[in-house]
Design a protein around this motif. Structure first.
Motif, PDB file in Angstrom:
ATOM      1  N   PRO A  20       0.968  -1.301  -0.050  1.00 16.68           N
ATOM      2  CA  PRO A  20       0.125  -0.048  -0.083  1.00 16.68           C
ATOM      3  C   PRO A  20       0.643   1.257   0.097  1.00 16.68           C
ATOM      4  N   ALA A  21       0.113   2.593  -0.296  1.00 19.41           N
ATOM      5  CA  ALA A  21       0.682   3.568  -0.108  1.00 19.41           C
ATOM      6  C   ALA A  21       0.874   3.879   1.271  1.00 19.41           C
ATOM      7  N   VAL A  22       2.185   4.433   1.776  1.00 18.85           N
ATOM      8  CA  VAL A  22       2.757   4.475   3.362  1.00 18.85           C
ATOM      9  C   VAL A  22       2.804   6.001   3.601  1.00 18.85           C
ATOM     10  N   ILE A  23       2.023   6.089   4.826  1.00 20.99           N
ATOM     11  CA  ILE A  23       2.212   7.571   5.384  1.00 20.99           C
ATOM     12  C   ILE A  23       2.834   7.130   6.643  1.00 20.99           C
ATOM     13  N   VAL A  24       4.000   7.877   6.895  1.00 25.23           N
ATOM     14  CA  VAL A  24       4.605   7.566   8.198  1.00 25.23           C
ATOM     15  C   VAL A  24       4.140   8.571   9.491  1.00 25.23           C
ATOM     16  N   LEU A  25       3.852   8.122  10.475  1.00 28.70           N
ATOM     17  CA  LEU A  25       3.569   8.840  11.719  1.00 28.70           C
ATOM     18  C   LEU A  25       4.724   8.612  12.677  1.00 28.70           C
ATOM     19  N   ALA A  26       5.238   9.944  13.332  1.00 21.17           N
ATOM     20  CA  ALA A  26       6.109   9.823  14.425  1.00 21.17           C
ATOM     21  C   ALA A  26       5.679  10.852  15.415  1.00 21.17           C
ATOM     22  N   SER A  27       6.389  10.315  16.604  1.00 18.03           N
ATOM     23  CA  SER A  27       6.055  11.594  17.798  1.00 18.03           C
ATOM     24  C   SER A  27       7.285  12.638  17.441  1.00 18.03           C
ATOM     25  N   PHE A  28       8.081  12.522  16.593  1.00 17.82           N
ATOM     26  CA  PHE A  28       8.994  13.521  16.541  1.00 17.82           C
ATOM     27  C   PHE A  28       9.584  13.402  15.222  1.00 17.82           C
ATOM     28  N   ALA A  86      -3.909  13.507   4.201  1.00 19.91           N
ATOM     29  CA  ALA A  86      -2.988  12.732   3.796  1.00 19.91           C
ATOM     30  C   ALA A  86      -3.328  11.298   3.080  1.00 19.91           C
ATOM     31  N   VAL A  87      -4.309  10.837   3.847  1.00 22.96           N
ATOM     32  CA  VAL A  87      -4.863   9.467   3.460  1.00 22.96           C
ATOM     33  C   VAL A  87      -5.552   9.585   1.700  1.00 22.96           C
ATOM     34  N   ARG A  88      -6.375  10.574   1.809  1.00 24.59           N
ATOM     35  CA  ARG A  88      -6.695  10.918   0.425  1.00 24.59           C
ATOM     36  C   ARG A  88      -5.797  11.139  -0.571  1.00 24.59           C
ATOM     37  N   ALA A  89      -4.641  11.826  -0.372  1.00 24.80           N
ATOM     38  CA  ALA A  89      -3.745  12.045  -1.249  1.00 24.80           C
ATOM     39  C   ALA A  89      -3.010  10.838  -1.713  1.00 24.80           C
ATOM     40  N   ALA A  90      -2.553  10.038  -0.624  1.00 19.49           N
ATOM     41  CA  ALA A  90      -1.883   8.826  -0.564  1.00 19.49           C
ATOM     42  C   ALA A  90      -2.306   7.946  -1.560  1.00 19.49           C
ATOM     43  N   ALA A  91      -3.912   7.713  -1.359  1.00 22.15           N
ATOM     44  CA  ALA A  91      -4.567   7.039  -2.237  1.00 22.15           C
ATOM     45  C   ALA A  91      -4.431   7.160  -3.803  1.00 22.15           C
ATOM     46  N   GLU A  92      -4.126   8.712  -3.905  1.00 21.31           N
ATOM     47  CA  GLU A  92      -4.125   8.966  -5.465  1.00 21.31           C
ATOM     48  C   GLU A  92      -2.597   9.251  -5.754  1.00 21.31           C
ATOM     49  N   GLY A  93      -1.526   8.749  -4.754  1.00 18.47           N
ATOM     50  CA  GLY A  93       0.013   8.839  -5.259  1.00 18.47           C
ATOM     51  C   GLY A  93       0.465   9.952  -4.988  1.00 18.47           C
ATOM     52  N   GLY A  94      -0.390  10.950  -4.009  1.00 21.50           N
ATOM     53  CA  GLY A  94       0.182  12.190  -3.678  1.00 21.50           C
ATOM     54  C   GLY A  94       0.926  12.218  -2.217  1.00 21.50           C
ATOM     55  N   SER A  95       1.592  13.402  -2.189  1.00 20.22           N
ATOM     56  CA  SER A  95       1.991  13.608  -0.606  1.00 20.22           C
ATOM     57  C   SER A  95       1.729  14.620   0.174  1.00 20.22           C
ATOM     58  N   VAL A  96       1.744  14.471   1.321  1.00 19.97           N
ATOM     59  CA  VAL A  96       1.337  15.647   2.240  1.00 19.97           C
ATOM     60  C   VAL A  96       2.372  15.865   3.172  1.00 19.97           C
ATOM     61  N   LEU A  97       3.032  16.873   3.268  1.00 22.84           N
ATOM     62  CA  LEU A  97       4.426  17.153   4.439  1.00 22.84           C
ATOM     63  C   LEU A  97       4.084  18.171   5.294  1.00 22.84           C
ATOM     64  N   GLU A  98       4.386  18.120   6.401  1.00 16.41           N
ATOM     65  CA  GLU A  98       4.346  19.285   7.477  1.00 16.41           C
ATOM     66  C   GLU A  98       5.471  20.421   7.036  1.00 16.41           C
TER      67      GLU A  98
END
Length: 224
Positions: free
Chosen positions: A73-81, A111-123
């Motif tokens: 799957p497309a991956v969105i990484v989550l981190a505490s820092f 970010a979830v919707r963007a990832a499903a389309e192959g897009g990125s969301v970055l802080e």
């Protein structure tokens, strides 16, 4: 329908993400996993489109999952820092987005919707790190990833001291020291205390002759 798999070792985080995403139109949470190994085993059966992946987990962490992930799957990484090296490595391994766990709910959904389309969301901070690396190819001092207390603990590891000795010296609880050691290993990409001790020596936290003296003292006294 966007099928989402949530991978995080904290149940409260998984429940929170499930609650938020389950109330979004066109998004379905198809499963939860508490570690990377579970996630890799579940992907063929659950067939998620997007995976929310915790960066720091016991056993197999987020980077290890990304290294083993093939046509997943497309991956969105989550981190505490946000850490420079982990951000760069996660993106290099194919992560589309890198968000902190304090990110606003609507941003995670975006970010979830963007990832499903192959897009990125970055802080903003993450984007700045990536741009800086591309422009200058700079690598930070590895010690910049550690807190002042973690640097203290690392220095004592380099001296060959046990958790109990470090706790007594720095006036900390043993569990607190254990937590600091685990954090040092994760941030520096190390696997055990021996590597951490060598890393501390390489970073100049103690002199080589001091380390040798400590080793000789440990041998003569039977070790820690």
């Amino acid at each position: 329908m966007i099928r989402v798999l949530i991978v995080d070792d904290h149940e409260v985080v998984r429940q929170g993400l499930r609650f938020v995403l389950s109330h979004e139109e066109g998004i379905e949470v198809v499963g939860e996993c508490a570690d990377g190994a579970q996630a890799l085993a579940a992907i063929p059966e659950l067939r998620p489109d997007v995976m929310l992946l915790d960066m720091v987990m016991p056993g197999m962490d987020g980077l290890a999952v990304l290294r083993k992930l093939a046509d997943g799957p497309a991956v969105i990484v989550l981190a505490s820092f946000v850490e420079d090296e982990r951000v760069i490595e996660a993106v290099r391994l194919g992560a589309l987005s890198y968000l902190s766990k304090t990110t606003a709910v609507d941003r995670v959904v975006e970010a979830v919707r963007a990832a499903a389309e192959g897009g990125s969301v970055l802080e903003a901070g993450t984007a700045a790190l990536l741009i800086d690396r591309v422009r200058h190819g700079r690598r930070r001092n590895p010690l910049d990833l550690l807190t002042p207390r973690e640097i203290q603990v690392l220095g004592e590891l380099a001296r060959g001291r046990s958790n109990a000795e470090i706790a007594q010296l720095l006036k900390l609880g043993r569990e607190t020291v254990k937590t600091h050691v685990s954090s040092i290993l994760g941030k520096a990409g190390l696997t055990d205390r021996t590597q951490a001790a060598i890393f501390g020596l390489q970073q100049g936290l103690i002199r080589l002759d001091e380390a040798l003296d400590q080793g000789m003292d440990g041998e003569s006294s039977g070790g820690a």
